[in-house]
Design a protein around this motif. Structure first.
Motif, PDB file in Angstrom:
ATOM      1  N   GLY A   1       0.804  -1.222   0.000  1.00 17.54           N
ATOM      2  CA  GLY A   1       0.000   0.000   0.000  1.00 17.54           C
ATOM      3  C   GLY A   1       0.836   1.270   0.000  1.00 17.54           C
ATOM      4  N   VAL A   2       0.405   2.260   0.778  1.00 17.92           N
ATOM      5  CA  VAL A   2       1.070   3.567   0.796  1.00 17.92           C
ATOM      6  C   VAL A   2       2.484   3.500   1.385  1.00 17.92           C
ATOM      7  N   LEU A   3       2.775   2.445   2.161  1.00 21.99           N
ATOM      8  CA  LEU A   3       4.114   2.319   2.750  1.00 21.99           C
ATOM      9  C   LEU A   3       5.190   2.070   1.687  1.00 21.99           C
ATOM     10  N   LEU A   4       4.763   1.690   0.485  1.00 28.47           N
ATOM     11  CA  LEU A   4       5.731   1.501  -0.609  1.00 28.47           C
ATOM     12  C   LEU A   4       6.308   2.835  -1.064  1.00 28.47           C
ATOM     13  N   ASP A   5       5.568   3.907  -0.848  1.00 23.93           N
ATOM     14  CA  ASP A   5       6.021   5.231  -1.272  1.00 23.93           C
ATOM     15  C   ASP A   5       7.054   5.830  -0.334  1.00 23.93           C
ATOM     16  N   LYS A   6       7.146   5.311   0.872  1.00 24.87           N
ATOM     17  CA  LYS A   6       8.121   5.811   1.854  1.00 24.87           C
ATOM     18  C   LYS A   6       9.389   4.970   1.761  1.00 24.87           C
ATOM     19  N   LYS A   7      10.519   5.643   1.515  1.00 20.05           N
ATOM     20  CA  LYS A   7      11.803   4.947   1.378  1.00 20.05           C
ATOM     21  C   LYS A   7      12.636   5.158   2.632  1.00 20.05           C
ATOM     22  N   ASP A   8      13.184   4.057   3.135  1.00 22.82           N
ATOM     23  CA  ASP A   8      14.004   4.090   4.343  1.00 22.82           C
ATOM     24  C   ASP A   8      15.421   3.624   4.040  1.00 22.82           C
ATOM     25  N   PRO A   9      16.400   4.168   4.756  1.00 25.39           N
ATOM     26  CA  PRO A   9      17.725   3.557   4.751  1.00 25.39           C
ATOM     27  C   PRO A   9      17.654   2.387   5.747  1.00 25.39           C
ATOM     28  N   ALA A  10      17.690   1.169   5.241  1.00 29.37           N
ATOM     29  CA  ALA A  10      17.461  -0.022   6.065  1.00 29.37           C
ATOM     30  C   ALA A  10      18.766  -0.769   6.325  1.00 29.37           C
ATOM     31  N   HIS A  11      19.044  -1.004   7.602  1.00 26.31           N
ATOM     32  CA  HIS A  11      20.246  -1.752   7.976  1.00 26.31           C
ATOM     33  C   HIS A  11      20.051  -3.239   7.713  1.00 26.31           C
ATOM     34  N   ILE A  12      21.018  -3.841   7.065  1.00 31.19           N
ATOM     35  CA  ILE A  12      20.999  -5.281   6.820  1.00 31.19           C
ATOM     36  C   ILE A  12      21.224  -6.000   8.151  1.00 31.19           C
ATOM     37  N   ILE A  13      22.285  -5.637   8.828  1.00 32.87           N
ATOM     38  CA  ILE A  13      22.499  -6.108  10.199  1.00 32.87           C
ATOM     39  C   ILE A  13      22.016  -4.982  11.103  1.00 32.87           C
ATOM     40  N   ALA A  14      20.962  -5.259  11.845  1.00 31.73           N
ATOM     41  CA  ALA A  14      20.305  -4.246  12.666  1.00 31.73           C
ATOM     42  C   ALA A  14      21.269  -3.608  13.659  1.00 31.73           C
ATOM     43  N   VAL A  15      21.042  -2.341  13.936  1.00 34.57           N
ATOM     44  CA  VAL A  15      21.841  -1.604  14.911  1.00 34.57           C
ATOM     45  C   VAL A  15      21.768  -2.298  16.273  1.00 34.57           C
ATOM     46  N   SER A  16      20.604  -2.854  16.596  1.00 33.06           N
ATOM     47  CA  SER A  16      20.449  -3.551  17.874  1.00 33.06           C
ATOM     48  C   SER A  16      21.322  -4.800  17.959  1.00 33.06           C
ATOM     49  N   GLU A  17      21.704  -5.353  16.797  1.00 30.08           N
ATOM     50  CA  GLU A  17      22.572  -6.532  16.778  1.00 30.08           C
ATOM     51  C   GLU A  17      24.049  -6.158  16.767  1.00 30.08           C
ATOM     52  N   ASN A  18      24.376  -5.013  16.151  1.00 29.59           N
ATOM     53  CA  ASN A  18      25.777  -4.614  16.063  1.00 29.59           C
ATOM     54  C   ASN A  18      25.871  -3.115  15.780  1.00 29.59           C
TER      55      ASN A  18
END
Length: 131
Positions: free
Chosen positions: A44-61
């Motif tokens: 839906g509308v969330l496809l229009d919002k672009k995020d810089p997404a961490h492959i390895i989450a900050v919470s993990e490393n």
């Protein structure tokens, strides 16, 4: 650790990632037609919002949170799904190993970044493998 508008390093790396990815949602580069149509229906509308997404989450490393090779441009729906171990296309629950397969599939759309990511993991002795 939360990044915000006062974090100059985060602003720098977001700009670098956006330029590298040309602002394009990387998941669509690795989907077949059926997957793409399903994602367009589910996201839906969330496809229009672009995020810089961490492959390895900050919470993990936290040590690699500013490494551009650990970040891809991703739509908000797929980003949220992967972060909660759900399929980034249809939203069904997946295992951590399946989420890793998705990250590697998305990462594989840029061979140079994929190589840099693998070299980073090796240099820091970080494990990121399918289970």
């Amino acid at each position: 650790m939360r990044r915000d508008s006062n974090d100059k390093e985060w602003a720098r790396v977001k700009k670098e990632v956006s330029k590298r990815d040309e602002g394009v949602d990387r998941i669509f580069k690795c989907l077949n037609l059926k997957e793409a149509l399903t994602l367009k229906k589910k996201g839906g509308v969330l496809l229009d919002k672009k995020d810089p997404a961490h492959i390895i989450a900050v919470s993990e490393n936290e040590t690699i949170m500013y490494e551009a090779c650990n970040i891809v441009t991703l739509n908000r729906y797929s980003h949220e799904m992967l972060d909660s171990f759900r399929d980034p296309v249809d939203g069904h629950n997946i295992t951590k190993g399946e989420a890793i397969k998705w990250w590697l599939r998305i990462l594989g759309t840029d061979k140079r970044q994929y190589k840099e990511f693998k070299e980073l993991l090796e240099s820091k002795n970080i494990k990121f493998e399918e289970e």
